[in-house]
Design a protein around this motif. Structure first.
Motif, PDB file in Angstrom:
ATOM      1  N   PHE A 260       0.343  16.586 -12.518  1.00  0.00           N
ATOM      2  CA  PHE A 260      -0.734  16.836 -13.472  1.00  0.00           C
ATOM      3  C   PHE A 260      -0.824  15.720 -14.511  1.00  0.00           C
ATOM      4  CE2 PHE A 260       0.385  20.837 -11.569  1.00  0.00           C
ATOM      5  CZ  PHE A 260      -0.847  21.410 -11.324  1.00  0.00           C
ATOM      6  N   PHE A 261       0.312  15.325 -15.052  1.00  0.00           N
ATOM      7  CA  PHE A 261       0.264  14.294 -16.090  1.00  0.00           C
ATOM      8  C   PHE A 261      -0.017  12.912 -15.512  1.00  0.00           C
ATOM      9  CE2 PHE A 261       2.813  17.308 -18.874  1.00  0.00           C
ATOM     10  CZ  PHE A 261       1.703  17.628 -19.644  1.00  0.00           C
ATOM     11  N   GLU A 262       0.307  12.672 -14.248  1.00  0.00           N
ATOM     12  CA  GLU A 262      -0.117  11.406 -13.634  1.00  0.00           C
ATOM     13  C   GLU A 262      -1.633  11.358 -13.518  1.00  0.00           C
ATOM     14  OE1 GLU A 262       3.543   9.692 -10.931  1.00  0.00           O
ATOM     15  OE2 GLU A 262       2.039  10.955  -9.946  1.00  0.00           O
ATOM     16  N   ALA A 263      -2.251  12.484 -13.144  1.00  0.00           N
ATOM     17  CA  ALA A 263      -3.718  12.534 -13.084  1.00  0.00           C
ATOM     18  C   ALA A 263      -4.305  12.365 -14.483  1.00  0.00           C
ATOM     19  CB  ALA A 263      -4.168  13.847 -12.462  1.00  0.00           C
ATOM     20  N   TYR A 264      -3.706  13.036 -15.466  1.00  0.00           N
ATOM     21  CA  TYR A 264      -4.195  12.926 -16.842  1.00  0.00           C
ATOM     22  C   TYR A 264      -4.053  11.493 -17.349  1.00  0.00           C
ATOM     23  CZ  TYR A 264      -4.405  18.045 -17.434  1.00  0.00           C
ATOM     24  OH  TYR A 264      -4.724  19.368 -17.338  1.00  0.00           O
ATOM     25  N   GLN A 265      -2.967  10.817 -16.941  1.00  0.00           N
ATOM     26  CA  GLN A 265      -2.764   9.455 -17.409  1.00  0.00           C
ATOM     27  C   GLN A 265      -3.861   8.524 -16.895  1.00  0.00           C
ATOM     28  OE1 GLN A 265       0.879   7.572 -16.217  1.00  0.00           O
ATOM     29  NE2 GLN A 265       0.602   5.821 -17.586  1.00  0.00           N
ATOM     30  N   VAL A 266      -4.335   8.768 -15.669  1.00  0.00           N
ATOM     31  CA  VAL A 266      -5.445   7.966 -15.136  1.00  0.00           C
ATOM     32  C   VAL A 266      -6.644   8.073 -16.069  1.00  0.00           C
ATOM     33  CG1 VAL A 266      -7.115   7.769 -13.256  1.00  0.00           C
ATOM     34  CG2 VAL A 266      -4.695   8.136 -12.740  1.00  0.00           C
ATOM     35  N   VAL A 267      -6.974   9.294 -16.458  1.00  0.00           N
ATOM     36  CA  VAL A 267      -8.107   9.501 -17.365  1.00  0.00           C
ATOM     37  C   VAL A 267      -7.788   8.905 -18.747  1.00  0.00           C
ATOM     38  CG1 VAL A 267      -9.505  11.243 -18.546  1.00  0.00           C
ATOM     39  CG2 VAL A 267      -8.896  11.548 -16.131  1.00  0.00           C
ATOM     40  N   GLY A 268      -6.540   9.087 -19.218  1.00  0.00           N
ATOM     41  CA  GLY A 268      -6.157   8.520 -20.500  1.00  0.00           C
ATOM     42  C   GLY A 268      -6.275   7.006 -20.521  1.00  0.00           C
ATOM     43  N   ASP A 269      -5.869   6.350 -19.438  1.00  0.00           N
ATOM     44  CA  ASP A 269      -5.977   4.890 -19.377  1.00  0.00           C
ATOM     45  C   ASP A 269      -7.432   4.442 -19.417  1.00  0.00           C
ATOM     46  OD1 ASP A 269      -3.262   4.781 -19.241  1.00  0.00           O
ATOM     47  OD2 ASP A 269      -3.132   4.165 -17.134  1.00  0.00           O
ATOM     48  N   LEU A 270      -8.311   5.191 -18.738  1.00  0.00           N
ATOM     49  CA  LEU A 270      -9.734   4.835 -18.765  1.00  0.00           C
ATOM     50  C   LEU A 270     -10.325   5.032 -20.153  1.00  0.00           C
ATOM     51  CD1 LEU A 270     -10.883   6.359 -15.351  1.00  0.00           C
ATOM     52  CD2 LEU A 270     -10.897   3.935 -15.978  1.00  0.00           C
TER      53      LEU A 270
ATOM     54  N   ARG B  42      -1.469   7.226 -25.397  1.00  0.00           N
ATOM     55  CA  ARG B  42      -0.037   7.075 -25.672  1.00  0.00           C
ATOM     56  C   ARG B  42       0.713   8.387 -25.430  1.00  0.00           C
ATOM     57  NH1 ARG B  42      -1.798   3.733 -30.045  1.00  0.00           N
ATOM     58  NH2 ARG B  42      -1.798   5.538 -31.449  1.00  0.00           N
ATOM     59  N   THR B  43       0.109   9.510 -25.818  1.00  0.00           N
ATOM     60  CA  THR B  43       0.754  10.817 -25.621  1.00  0.00           C
ATOM     61  C   THR B  43       1.007  11.081 -24.146  1.00  0.00           C
ATOM     62  OG1 THR B  43      -0.271  11.737 -27.617  1.00  0.00           O
ATOM     63  CG2 THR B  43       0.470  13.305 -25.947  1.00  0.00           C
ATOM     64  N   LEU B  44       0.028  10.766 -23.316  1.00  0.00           N
ATOM     65  CA  LEU B  44       0.178  11.010 -21.873  1.00  0.00           C
ATOM     66  C   LEU B  44       1.230  10.071 -21.269  1.00  0.00           C
ATOM     67  CD1 LEU B  44      -3.590  11.539 -20.997  1.00  0.00           C
ATOM     68  CD2 LEU B  44      -1.795  13.282 -21.144  1.00  0.00           C
ATOM     69  N   ARG B  45       1.251   8.823 -21.716  1.00  0.00           N
ATOM     70  CA  ARG B  45       2.283   7.898 -21.206  1.00  0.00           C
ATOM     71  C   ARG B  45       3.669   8.349 -21.629  1.00  0.00           C
ATOM     72  NH1 ARG B  45      -1.679   3.719 -21.727  1.00  0.00           N
ATOM     73  NH2 ARG B  45      -1.163   3.386 -23.921  1.00  0.00           N
TER      74      ARG B  45
END
Length: 792
Positions: free
Chosen positions: A686-696, A767-770
């Motif tokens: 879940f957090f890997e998917a969220y990180q994709v969106v966070g990076d964008l 940053r939170t997601l990373r």
């Protein structure tokens, strides 16, 4: 000998002459000359000698079985009711039954080859059946009533008499027909407790007509135009049950289920207890929606237990030929996807819900709206729930009882199409060709289906007199989502854990690495221990040390192409097939909610271990709450206070004196005592998917607005890129559903639109997601170090 003298004979289980004194008014319902002759013969044969012919009169009811030949009200009924001698009304009818097979009189699929409904033969076949198969004929008498009682009930306030616009004769006919229905149901069983002429009952109702008049005024239309329009909507929405079709559909569903599943497992006593409630209050069944088999499974179970079919709300997309007409006649009522600005349509739907609740007919719909593509419960759709609450507030019933239902499977045939959709593919539209392909795909069985019922919810008890006025058009009323949330929680609580769901969890935790049987069992161990300690619901006892059962689950997944098996030189190894991670994740996600709080608590303990908060125990709870808030669009959580106490309970299970231990700097020791960790297997995807969106979002940080639709497209492309680059460890993270949840989270945090501190907030989100991914990697490192003996 008279040509039809065989109709004068005694048929099986005939009623007896009334014990009450006359005069008698026999109210007959017949659908042809054969039935009329049989009923009149019964009266002649059974009339006591002490009763004169003048004391016995006959009136004929408008027959209800053959709609196209429905007669007008017999004027004799009104005339006899107007006399002053208070006759005893005795309703009579003839009931026809299918041939007996295996101790049951039901219609089978093979009966399609014989024209007509065996429960409603045409006038010619009635003579043939009465002569050749008298065992298929029953003469039925309804409960008797004096004309004075009928007259009193007709004028009684709140009844269905004068207030509803019925004449005395119409009310007496309706009363007699209802008594006959009850008497026939006692013979046929509750399986066929279905309404007749729903459309007429709604349209001919005085309150319905008043509502049509109000709509005509508000819409600037004539009364006739609005009446025609609303009648069209009644025909479009209402189910038109047919016992004949109910039997045929049940037989067809039984055949389909047998092709796909070995058995359906459920608790008969639990089901019987629910239907004991239905004798007092209407039931609303709210099942989870995992597969196209869901409705089939529940209908089949009700049918096999002699219970009536639910009135099931279905999307108008399923109303295609030939399934639509069959589904409608088996109890499905179809609702449009969109009708927000169509007030006449909403009015008809409200009156239909009122009718079903008033008559205590069970209702069913999928609270998620559509099938879950991820295995987790989807966010509930609130529309139908709002209509039910509205109806309850209008007084259609003194209480309404909601039944959360979990329908789980060992495996499902739909999982391949779900995985394709999650990878960016389009959803296939329902049609006749789609249905044929689906049936043809059922070449192998998928194990068993499991039906579980959650704790019932009484609206009266749940709201405890504090229910605010509900309007189905008010999307901001907190009462509706609060109730929907409780239903979802109870569905999750009732969902059983299967061996296959735990095995997929173990395999996915290894990524692309293949595992031996022993390694799979070791990966299962902490989850199996949690299941046992917390007494979580299971389909069978869970034992991670049962090599035969674990191997069986792996082989079942292999048969359906989810898992690959390689017999090496020293060991047989298993791994999730390439391109099948989303399919495997589907099974894992059906039970992931049971382990979520422990995984979140692990991340919170690690954060406290790497920092020096003043109150470590409080900091653990605060961090867990923050992580919970990040996942609120993917999971259903308990309210904050309950969730916080759940985290403290987890800590207490680790050490009863956790507060003192945390205050003494023991967060890491408390964390590492329970391993392997749950968080990497549960939360990484879940957090890997969220990180994709966070990076964008970080990439677009300096733009004024970010378009959600474009963000979703970019996320799918970047996710696939990250997977190829090895930046994503979990292939199932590349999922449109997970990206959508992350985008909803960003929108909820006002990250897609400009405001004074938008850049800072967007960068902080990324940053939170990373940081969460970093914590998961630290836990994985600790686990790996212990495995090779670096850490004690």
């Amino acid at each position: 000998m008279e040509p039809f003298s065989f109709l004068d004979k005694m048929f099986p289980a005939e009623p007896v002459w009334p014990e009450e004194p006359g005069p008698y008014l026999f109210v007959l319902e017949d659908s042809g000359p054969a039935e009329r002759m049989m009923l009149e013969s019964w009266i002649r044969r059974n009339r006591p000698e002490s009763v004169t012919e003048g004391e016995v009169q006959i009136a004929v009811l408008p027959q209800t079985r053959r709609r196209r030949r429905r007669r007008r009200l017999d004027p004799r009924l009104e005339a006899f009711l107007a006399t002053g001698d208070d006759p005893l009304l005795v309703p009579l009818r003839v009931a026809w039954f299918p041939s007996e097979r295996g101790g049951e009189r039901t219609v089978r699929l093979i009966d399609i080859l014989i024209p007509g409904d065996p429960r409603d033969p045409d006038p010619v076949r009635q003579f043939v059946i009465a002569y050749t198969r008298p065992d298929r004929v029953r003469l039925i008498a309804g409960e008797r009533s004096r004309a004075s009682w009928i007259r009193k009930a007709w004028i009684e306030p709140g009844g269905r008499g004068q207030e509803e616009g019925y004449s005395l004769a119409e009310f007496a006919a309706l009363h007699s027909w209802l008594r006959l229905e009850r008497a026939e149901r006692e013979i046929r069983g509750s399986r066929y407790k279905v309404p007749k002429f729903v459309r007429e009952s709604l349209v001919e109702n005085r309150r319905f007509a008043q509502g049509v008049a109000n709509l005509a005024r508000d819409e600037g239309a004539s009364y006739q135009q609005m009446a025609t329009r609303t009648q069209r909507y009644v025909r479009e929405i209402a189910a038109t049950h047919s016992p004949y079709v109910i039997d045929l559909v049940a037989g067809g569903f039984r055949w389909l289920i047998s092709k796909a599943y070995v058995e359906i497992l459920y608790d008969k006593d639990e089901l019987a207890a629910l239907y004991a409630i239905s004798q007092q209050h209407p039931l609303i069944f709210l099942p989870s929606h995992k597969s196209n088999f869901d409705h089939l499974v529940l209908l089949h179970v009700l049918y096999r237990n002699g219970l009536p079919p639910n009135h099931t709300a279905g999307g108008i997309n399923m109303n295609f030929f030939p399934m639509g007409p069959f589904l409608r006649r088996s109890g499905v009522f179809f609702i449009r996807r969109q009708f927000k600005d169509n007030e006449p349509y909403k009015y008809v739907l409200r009156r239909y819900v009122d009718y079903l609740l008033e008559k205590r007919f069970p209702i069913e719909w999928f609270i998620e709206g559509g099938r879950s593509r991820t295995g987790k419960l989807r966010p509930p759709r609130l529309g139908m729930l709002a209509y039910v609450i509205e109806s309850y507030q209008r007084g259609s019933s003194d209480d309404v009882v909601l039944i959360p239902v979990s329908i789980a499977y060992d495996q499902i045939s739909d999982v391949g199409s779900y995985a394709a959709e999650q990878a960016g593919g389009a959803k296939e539209s329902e049609s006749l060709s789609w249905m044929v392909r689906t049936i043809r795909s059922l070449r192998l069985r998928y194990g068993s289906a499991h039906l579980r019922f959650g704790a019932p919810i009484s609206l009266k008890t749940f709201f405890a007199g504090e229910l605010p006025e509900v309007d189905a058009d008010d999307a901001h009323n907190p009462a509706i989502p609060k109730l929907a949330f409780e239903v979802a929680m109870r569905i999750n609580e009732a969902t059983p854990i299967t061996p296959i769901t735990l095995v997929t969890m173990a395999l996915l935790s290894a990524g692309d690495r293949a595992l031996t049987l022993d390694e799979v069992m070791e990966a299962l161990r902490p989850f199996a221990e949690t299941v046992t300690k917390r007494k979580l619901p299971t389909t069978e006892p869970i034992d991670a040390g049962d090599a035969a059962r674990v191997r069986q689950a792996l082989e079942s997944l292999s048969v359906h192409g989810v898992v690959s098996t390689f017999e090496g030189a020293t060991d047989t190894v298993y791994r999730v097939q390439p391109q099948q991670h989303l399919a495997a994740a589907y099974y894992r996600n059906t039970i992931i909610h049971f382990f979520l709080e422990e995984a979140i608590t692990e991340l919170a303990l690690l954060e406290v271990a790497e920092s020096t908060p003043e109150d470590p125990a409080h900091a653990v709870v605060d961090d867990a709450l923050a992580t919970r808030d990040l996942l609120k669009f993917d999971f259903f959580f308990s309210p904050s206070e309950i969730f916080a106490e759940d985290v403290r309970t987890i800590l207490r299970r680790k050490d009863a004196d956790f507060r003192d231990r945390l205050a003494a700097g023991g967060a890491r020791d408390l964390l590492t005592e329970s391993r392997p960790f749950r968080a990497p297997a549960i939360l990484r995807p879940f957090f890997e998917a969220y990180q994709v969106v966070g990076d964008l979002i970080e990439r677009h940080a300096y733009e004024s607005t970010i378009d959600a639709g474009e963000l979703a497209k970019e996320a799918m492309a970047l996710g696939k890129q990250y997977e190829l680059q090895g930046k994503i460890r979990s292939p199932e993270s590349v999922s449109s559903a997970l990206f959508d949840a992350a985008i909803k989270l960003a929108a909820n945090r006002s990250l897609l639109e400009a405001h004074p501190h938008i850049v800072e907030h967007r960068l902080e989100f990324a940053r939170t997601l990373r940081d969460l991914i970093h914590r998961i990697e630290v836990l994985e490192t600790i686990d790996a170090a212990r495995d090779i003996g670096v850490l004690d």
